[in-house]
Design a protein around this motif. Structure first.
Motif, PDB file in Angstrom:
ATOM      1  N   GLU A  85       0.835  -1.202   0.000  1.00 47.12           N
ATOM      2  CA  GLU A  85       0.000   0.000   0.000  1.00 47.12           C
ATOM      3  C   GLU A  85       0.872   1.256   0.000  1.00 47.12           C
ATOM      4  O   GLU A  85       0.581   2.223  -0.712  1.00 47.12           O
ATOM      5  CB  GLU A  85      -0.941   0.002   1.215  1.00 47.12           C
ATOM      6  N   CYS A  86       1.962   1.247   0.765  1.00 43.94           N
ATOM      7  CA  CYS A  86       2.888   2.383   0.779  1.00 43.94           C
ATOM      8  C   CYS A  86       3.511   2.591  -0.597  1.00 43.94           C
ATOM      9  O   CYS A  86       3.588   3.723  -1.091  1.00 43.94           O
ATOM     10  CB  CYS A  86       3.988   2.170   1.815  1.00 43.94           C
ATOM     11  N   LEU A  87       3.936   1.506  -1.212  1.00 45.01           N
ATOM     12  CA  LEU A  87       4.559   1.608  -2.534  1.00 45.01           C
ATOM     13  C   LEU A  87       3.562   2.114  -3.581  1.00 45.01           C
ATOM     14  O   LEU A  87       3.912   2.952  -4.419  1.00 45.01           O
ATOM     15  CB  LEU A  87       5.138   0.258  -2.956  1.00 45.01           C
ATOM     16  N   MET A  88       2.328   1.646  -3.516  1.00 43.10           N
ATOM     17  CA  MET A  88       1.314   2.120  -4.460  1.00 43.10           C
ATOM     18  C   MET A  88       1.018   3.605  -4.232  1.00 43.10           C
ATOM     19  O   MET A  88       0.854   4.366  -5.193  1.00 43.10           O
ATOM     20  CB  MET A  88       0.033   1.299  -4.336  1.00 43.10           C
ATOM     21  N   ALA A  89       0.962   4.029  -2.978  1.00 49.87           N
ATOM     22  CA  ALA A  89       0.702   5.437  -2.674  1.00 49.87           C
ATOM     23  C   ALA A  89       1.854   6.314  -3.159  1.00 49.87           C
ATOM     24  O   ALA A  89       1.630   7.395  -3.716  1.00 49.87           O
ATOM     25  CB  ALA A  89       0.484   5.617  -1.175  1.00 49.87           C
ATOM     26  N   LEU A  90       3.076   5.845  -2.971  1.00 46.78           N
ATOM     27  CA  LEU A  90       4.228   6.611  -3.448  1.00 46.78           C
ATOM     28  C   LEU A  90       4.238   6.688  -4.970  1.00 46.78           C
ATOM     29  O   LEU A  90       4.557   7.730  -5.543  1.00 46.78           O
ATOM     30  CB  LEU A  90       5.529   5.992  -2.937  1.00 46.78           C
ATOM     31  N   ARG A  91       3.892   5.582  -5.636  1.00 40.50           N
ATOM     32  CA  ARG A  91       3.821   5.565  -7.095  1.00 40.50           C
ATOM     33  C   ARG A  91       2.772   6.557  -7.593  1.00 40.50           C
ATOM     34  O   ARG A  91       3.009   7.321  -8.526  1.00 40.50           O
ATOM     35  CB  ARG A  91       3.475   4.153  -7.573  1.00 40.50           C
ATOM     36  N   ALA A  92       1.622   6.570  -6.944  1.00 43.08           N
ATOM     37  CA  ALA A  92       0.547   7.488  -7.336  1.00 43.08           C
ATOM     38  C   ALA A  92       0.973   8.934  -7.103  1.00 43.08           C
ATOM     39  O   ALA A  92       0.707   9.808  -7.930  1.00 43.08           O
ATOM     40  CB  ALA A  92      -0.719   7.179  -6.547  1.00 43.08           C
ATOM     41  N   LYS A  93       1.653   9.161  -6.005  1.00 46.11           N
ATOM     42  CA  LYS A  93       2.130  10.504  -5.686  1.00 46.11           C
ATOM     43  C   LYS A  93       3.158  10.965  -6.724  1.00 46.11           C
ATOM     44  O   LYS A  93       3.137  12.107  -7.173  1.00 46.11           O
ATOM     45  CB  LYS A  93       2.752  10.498  -4.289  1.00 46.11           C
ATOM     46  N   LYS A  94       4.025  10.039  -7.138  1.00 49.44           N
ATOM     47  CA  LYS A  94       5.042  10.364  -8.138  1.00 49.44           C
ATOM     48  C   LYS A  94       4.399  10.650  -9.483  1.00 49.44           C
ATOM     49  O   LYS A  94       4.816  11.553 -10.204  1.00 49.44           O
ATOM     50  CB  LYS A  94       6.038   9.209  -8.261  1.00 49.44           C
ATOM     51  N   GLN A  95       3.370   9.878  -9.844  1.00 52.23           N
ATOM     52  CA  GLN A  95       2.674  10.095 -11.110  1.00 52.23           C
ATOM     53  C   GLN A  95       1.973  11.446 -11.137  1.00 52.23           C
ATOM     54  O   GLN A  95       1.865  12.068 -12.186  1.00 52.23           O
ATOM     55  CB  GLN A  95       1.664   8.980 -11.375  1.00 52.23           C
ATOM     56  N   MET A  96       1.512  11.892  -9.977  1.00 50.03           N
ATOM     57  CA  MET A  96       0.889  13.214  -9.909  1.00 50.03           C
ATOM     58  C   MET A  96       1.918  14.302 -10.170  1.00 50.03           C
ATOM     59  O   MET A  96       1.586  15.374 -10.653  1.00 50.03           O
ATOM     60  CB  MET A  96       0.250  13.443  -8.534  1.00 50.03           C
ATOM     61  N   GLY A  97       3.176  13.969  -9.869  1.00 53.02           N
ATOM     62  CA  GLY A  97       4.255  14.915 -10.096  1.00 53.02           C
ATOM     63  C   GLY A  97       4.008  16.228  -9.393  1.00 53.02           C
ATOM     64  O   GLY A  97       3.670  16.262  -8.226  1.00 53.02           O
ATOM     65  N   ASN A  98       4.173  17.277 -10.131  1.00 54.33           N
ATOM     66  CA  ASN A  98       3.991  18.604  -9.565  1.00 54.33           C
ATOM     67  C   ASN A  98       2.583  19.140  -9.783  1.00 54.33           C
ATOM     68  O   ASN A  98       2.351  20.335  -9.647  1.00 54.33           O
ATOM     69  CB  ASN A  98       5.014  19.576 -10.172  1.00 54.33           C
ATOM     70  N   GLN A  99       1.671  18.276 -10.152  1.00 53.61           N
ATOM     71  CA  GLN A  99       0.315  18.745 -10.415  1.00 53.61           C
ATOM     72  C   GLN A  99      -0.295  19.421  -9.193  1.00 53.61           C
ATOM     73  O   GLN A  99      -0.869  20.480  -9.292  1.00 53.61           O
ATOM     74  CB  GLN A  99      -0.584  17.582 -10.839  1.00 53.61           C
ATOM     75  N   MET A 100      -0.150  18.782  -8.044  1.00 52.08           N
ATOM     76  CA  MET A 100      -0.739  19.343  -6.839  1.00 52.08           C
ATOM     77  C   MET A 100      -0.092  18.713  -5.627  1.00 52.08           C
ATOM     78  O   MET A 100       0.054  17.508  -5.552  1.00 52.08           O
ATOM     79  CB  MET A 100      -2.241  19.069  -6.822  1.00 52.08           C
TER      80      MET A 100
END
Length: 143
Positions: A85-100
């Motif tokens: 779950e941590c890895l998936m959350a970090l991946r999602a956060k990285k994909q968001m990039g600098n969007q928000m």
């Protein structure tokens, strides 16, 4: 006077969780949440992100507990879900990039809540949403 535990063994505890017993689920959460929060803190600097990830992981634990076959370590099984779950959350956060980012959230006071800080508002919203995010078979335990 010592009160005897309803669940004498981990196997009994897991089987009760698999049947949807909210007392057993609460016991699992109470028993493992501090250790799993420590795991999440290794992935997230922000304690609120870590706690949110841990809560999401426990929702998945209870959704998937029927898949635990009582072989191997139950804590290890929970830890694997938490790490994933941590890895998936970090991946999602990285994909968001600098969007928000968290700092970019626009503060809009909720007239139904007393005026509080942004963090308190966010935490209250998370707490309000949590019962809706739990699987149907998990009933929140109110004290």
């Amino acid at each position: 006077m010592k009160i005897l535990s309803l669940f004498q063994t981990e196997e009994q505890l897991v089987k009760a969780c698999q049947k949807g017993d909210p007392r057993a689920q609460r016991r699992v959460y109470d028993k493992y949440s501090s250790r799993m929060n420590a795991v999440c803190r290794r992935y997230f600097k922000d304690e609120y992100e870590a706690e949110e990830c841990m809560i999401e992981a426990f929702v998945k634990v209870f959704e998937k507990i029927s898949q635990f076959k009582l072989e191997g370590s139950f804590e290890g099984w929970i830890r694997r879900i938490v790490v994933n779950e941590c890895l998936m959350a970090l991946r999602a956060k990285k994909q968001m990039g600098n969007q928000m980012s968290y700092d970019d959230i626009i503060y809009e006071p909720n007239p139904q809540l007393p005026e509080t800080s942004l963090e308190a508002q966010d935490l209250l919203k998370l707490v309000e949403q949590l019962p809706r995010r739990l699987p149907n078979r998990i009933q929140p335990v109110c004290h």
